[in-house]
Design a protein around this motif. Structure first.
Motif, mmCIF file in Angstrom:
data_model
loop_
_atom_site.group_PDB
_atom_site.id
_atom_site.type_symbol
_atom_site.label_atom_id
_atom_site.label_comp_id
_atom_site.label_asym_id
_atom_site.label_seq_id
_atom_site.Cartn_x
_atom_site.Cartn_y
_atom_site.Cartn_z
ATOM 1 N N LYS A 9 0.723 -5.085 -4.999
ATOM 2 C CA LYS A 9 1.810 -4.830 -5.939
ATOM 3 C C LYS A 9 1.813 -5.919 -7.012
ATOM 4 O O LYS A 9 1.681 -7.094 -6.682
ATOM 5 C CB LYS A 9 3.143 -4.873 -5.193
ATOM 6 C CG LYS A 9 3.236 -3.923 -4.009
ATOM 7 C CD LYS A 9 4.404 -4.311 -3.100
ATOM 8 C CE LYS A 9 4.582 -3.296 -1.977
ATOM 9 N NZ LYS A 9 3.406 -3.277 -1.059
ATOM 10 N N THR A 35 -0.463 -0.889 -7.347
ATOM 11 C CA THR A 35 0.695 -0.366 -8.075
ATOM 12 C C THR A 35 1.362 -1.543 -8.748
ATOM 13 O O THR A 35 1.311 -2.670 -8.260
ATOM 14 C CB THR A 35 1.693 0.319 -7.129
ATOM 15 O OG1 THR A 35 2.053 -0.612 -6.107
ATOM 16 C CG2 THR A 35 1.087 1.559 -6.493
ATOM 17 N N VAL A 37 4.313 -2.934 -12.131
ATOM 18 C CA VAL A 37 5.301 -2.724 -13.181
ATOM 19 C C VAL A 37 4.734 -3.302 -14.465
ATOM 20 O O VAL A 37 4.109 -4.371 -14.445
ATOM 21 C CB VAL A 37 6.621 -3.425 -12.791
ATOM 22 C CG1 VAL A 37 7.526 -3.597 -14.006
ATOM 23 C CG2 VAL A 37 7.328 -2.636 -11.690
ATOM 24 N N SER A 59 3.019 3.859 -13.533
ATOM 25 C CA SER A 59 3.814 2.625 -13.495
ATOM 26 C C SER A 59 5.167 2.822 -14.165
ATOM 27 O O SER A 59 5.325 3.683 -15.027
ATOM 28 C CB SER A 59 3.091 1.515 -14.258
ATOM 29 O OG SER A 59 1.769 1.411 -13.826
ATOM 30 N N GLU A 60 6.089 1.999 -13.793
ATOM 31 C CA GLU A 60 7.341 1.959 -14.541
ATOM 32 C C GLU A 60 7.286 0.794 -15.518
ATOM 33 O O GLU A 60 6.566 -0.186 -15.322
ATOM 34 C CB GLU A 60 8.527 1.822 -13.585
ATOM 35 C CG GLU A 60 8.717 3.101 -12.775
ATOM 36 C CD GLU A 60 10.115 3.229 -12.185
ATOM 37 O OE1 GLU A 60 11.092 2.770 -12.840
ATOM 38 O OE2 GLU A 60 10.230 3.770 -11.074
ATOM 39 N N LYS A 78 14.060 -5.882 -9.965
ATOM 40 C CA LYS A 78 13.754 -4.451 -10.103
ATOM 41 C C LYS A 78 12.341 -4.135 -9.640
ATOM 42 O O LYS A 78 12.100 -3.099 -9.014
ATOM 43 C CB LYS A 78 13.919 -4.016 -11.572
ATOM 44 C CG LYS A 78 15.352 -3.977 -12.065
ATOM 45 C CD LYS A 78 15.946 -2.564 -11.954
ATOM 46 C CE LYS A 78 17.428 -2.575 -12.258
ATOM 47 N NZ LYS A 78 17.723 -2.979 -13.663
ATOM 48 N N SER A 79 11.417 -5.028 -9.971
ATOM 49 C CA SER A 79 10.013 -4.782 -9.596
ATOM 50 C C SER A 79 9.878 -4.707 -8.083
ATOM 51 O O SER A 79 9.178 -3.839 -7.557
ATOM 52 C CB SER A 79 9.104 -5.882 -10.157
ATOM 53 O OG SER A 79 9.123 -5.856 -11.561
ATOM 54 N N GLU A 81 12.150 -3.878 -5.986
ATOM 55 C CA GLU A 81 12.749 -2.608 -5.551
ATOM 56 C C GLU A 81 11.786 -1.445 -5.754
ATOM 57 O O GLU A 81 11.496 -0.677 -4.838
ATOM 58 C CB GLU A 81 14.004 -2.311 -6.374
ATOM 59 C CG GLU A 81 15.279 -2.979 -5.885
ATOM 60 C CD GLU A 81 16.425 -2.743 -6.877
ATOM 61 O OE1 GLU A 81 17.145 -3.726 -7.140
ATOM 62 O OE2 GLU A 81 16.543 -1.599 -7.400
ATOM 63 N N ILE A 82 11.270 -1.361 -6.993
ATOM 64 C CA ILE A 82 10.389 -0.243 -7.345
ATOM 65 C C ILE A 82 9.126 -0.233 -6.496
ATOM 66 O O ILE A 82 8.694 0.811 -6.008
ATOM 67 C CB ILE A 82 10.004 -0.333 -8.848
ATOM 68 C CG1 ILE A 82 11.241 -0.074 -9.713
ATOM 69 C CG2 ILE A 82 8.866 0.621 -9.184
ATOM 70 C CD1 ILE A 82 11.052 -0.429 -11.179
#
Lengths: 273, 273, 273, 273
Positions: A9, A35, A37, A59-60, A78-79, A81-82
């Motif tokens: 991540k 994966t 962000v 990706s977000e 946030k990262s 979490e995502i």
């Protein structure tokens, strides 16, 4: 291609458009099974372009001003979490000199601009690591990489105050890298890349001359953005766990050249031949 | 001029003719109040020329093959007799590549020549220090300097195996310098000089191209043999007692340049202007 | 694990026993899909042990004295035959100091031993590349790595003349790497590894003290032989094509530490606390 | 003692009290025949103390905040008036970290403090050179020196953000040194001094442990403030004209040590002996 980053991540700063190294790193990290962000300064985001990258890589995007602790804290929270857990790799690819943009010569800096450029280009790296460190957001044996340039060691006149900013950035990598290594087994390195025709690079005066010279000097020629991304992937993989506090030259050999035959030919007197 | 070496006793290796750096060091050391012995390989001695230097500086000449322990022991013993005590400073300015002389390309070395050049150019420095150390011949706070070239750090193709020899020489300075410092407070350093039109320098192919390039790259231009001698004098003086194990660049700034404006101008595309 | 070296062909020097780094590189290269030839000096071969490695990795063994051009030529020719084409990667892991073995202090070298150790430890790397270069035996974008140690840059007293040999070896990497890059797009680098308890390492006096110190100094601790093998694999892969002429520190951060908190604690005066 | 600076005119920043290196430089410059102006931040001035130095050396004091262009312009103009011409040498010895003073850990910086410390410790050097350059205030072949510390290259945890500031300072020396060399033949270097018990040094936590360690590691021991002043004098003299863009280690050999025998003895296992 190799699943080198399978299950990993990450957070990638600085993918502006498809020429930027961070963009290539995102594409390659995706291919290698990661994966992540994507993030950029709200102001620098060309939402259209980075949205394409986000879609392509699943990706977000979380906008964050890298000089704002609040933005960075939000980004890191946030990262996690995502992505569903701690961060394994981070790419810092942020740099900007207002003195360069405004055409101020190095010997005639506007010091407000110098401070602002320093804040964005160098101190942002400290801030990013500060947040990651204090939130215990990095996985053990994670990897943090910042992109830099050899102007931190040697004079490239048109690089202006970015040279000094990169020297500071590389020092942060060592200083903060010590604590990250000691406390979380996280490695911190900088990759010092050949001159590259990204948007950032193109802003530098006389850039083409520069590129030609480096191409002729380097035994392997200049490294491309994609090749830099490949190298960055190895630094995020589990195969380089014990490399830390280093400034890694990715430059086709330029940094250890004194002169090449091709360059020398240009300086031989007719009388000597 | 300043009496910087007043009362100091030395040994100077490698004064071949009036262009050689060691020759200039001898002249300057004499002006600064030192007494010393001059030495060269019997084979390299142009007695006529070095005799002039000896007369001018009130020095004696003791031939010594720097690859012969016997010769070096004789040299050090005789020097202490002649000078009336221990040695305060030593200059090692010895270098020779048979591969260069014979025109063997670096990728096609004759390894007997490589060994011989290594013995003369690099290992001789170890032998000289070995004799000085084991005979306790250096005064406390004495200074040993060897001349070197930046090809030890970066590629200068025509420098051939001399590059590798200089890397070894610089390593000896650190390795032996540790023991000299620890046991006798003697410092050991190398001075890495600009390309210089001495007899040794002139042997290198394409030397003029080289010289032009370095001149254009260095903010202060290339350093001359006399300027190198001046710098060497400071390293022999009592003002630099705590500098040791260093490789000191004396090159008008060349070593820390990435590119200069003058060089860059040669590589700018017409299309860019 | 990742197929990073799928289809690649190599030559691995210096796999003595299962503690040696070259042994681990062979195991890891095999796992990553490479085929290769194993080689050692006839005298250093423990046929029993290396045979096990050969069987395990499906490799053939070709003995070669790395100081003999004839042996090296035979090795390279045979390897290309066996592997069915040009060579993609080479590992040089050869080092030996007779002065160390015989207990000669650095300040009291036997120069015949110095020459012999230099020939084996440093010049062998030139010879290997000479044969590969002149036989056009390396594939384009191939990779050559030699193992080295930080004693080439800084003083580690017990490392003796191996320090100087490693400095020469690293210089060869740059000097020959230039021609390999220019002419065949082949990269040449050295990896500078933490002190490692191999047979070679164990020969050094006070090695355990050394190991403890480096472990306490390095933010990530000392790198193991296996971790070094992993890193070497990345340097043989297609992801690091533009890295050349570099000396790459693989040391848990040791090389850029001034002092660590743990080490400093040992030197604080009671009076200060 | 040698008249090395006879007739030379200078500006010396940072003589706080008799322990400071700048104070020793002023005393030694006076002995060597120079005339100069002393300057400090108005806030840092202990008028009583620096007045003694001014009287002793026949100097005038001009207070100047090194972060104020106005103050620096006034300083340079007044200095030229007082000294009767252009400036031959400048010493920058300014450094201060509010994060250190306030006890903020490196991983938990207050960024306003970081900016302020950066402005005082690093950017002040750019400002000083900016004023000197644009006022054409330096004589040809003049010399500018800034004091620095090896934390710019390697991690010394308690040095905190001063490490990064020194890295930036050393980069300024190269970047601005290029223009000063090219346009005015002025050289710009930094001297990287052993840990020294000045007021600045004493502020660093665990400083005594540090000092002990460096003393035991360095073959010549730690360099004193007076020895640093001596070395600085050589860099201001006409004997070092071609040394520029360099970071000069003045540290008894510390920087090139991996480990010393004395330090190693502390880390040897009982079981090994």
């Amino acid at each position: 291609m190799y699943n080198l980053l399978k299950g990993k991540k990450g957070i990638i700063f600085g993918a502006l458009d498809e020429n930027s190294i961070a963009w290539k790193v995102a594409e390659r990290a995706h291919e290698e099974g990661a994966t992540f962000v994507l993030t950029n300064a709200p102001i620098a985001m060309r939402m259209g372009e980075i949205k394409n990258l986000a879609e392509k890589t699943g990706s977000e995007i979380i906008p964050a001003d890298a000089t704002s602790m609040e933005d960075l804290e939000n980004l890191v929270e946030k990262s996690m979490e995502i992505l569903g857990g701690k961060i394994d790799f981070v790419l810092h690819s942020i740099g900007m000199s207002i003195n360069v943009r405004k055409g101020n010569h190095y010997t005639n800096s506007n010091y407000d601009f110098t401070h602002k450029g320093f804040d964005v280009s160098a101190l942002s790296f400290h801030r990013v690591m500060n947040v990651l460190y204090n939130k215990k957001a990095m996985s053990n044996w994670g990897s943090i990489v910042a992109l830099t340039y050899m102007a931190a060691q040697r004079v490239f006149p048109d690089y202006n105050d970015m040279a000094d900013n990169k020297a500071y950035l590389e020092s942060i990598a060592r200083s903060f890298g010590y604590y990250f290594g000691r406390d979380y087994k996280v490695r911190v390195n900088t990759i010092s890349q050949s001159p590259t025709q990204t948007r950032a690079g193109s802003g530098v005066k006389g850039f083409t001359g520069f590129l030609n010279y480096a191409e002729k000097m380097s035994p392997l020629g200049n490294a491309s953005a994609l090749e830099c991304a490949d190298y960055t992937i190895t630094m995020f993989s589990d195969l380089t766990k014990m490399v830390t506090l280093q400034n890694l030259m990715h430059d086709g050999g330029f940094s250890n050249m004194g002169i090449s035959d091709v360059i020398m030919d240009d300086f031989i007197d007719i009388t000597e031949e």
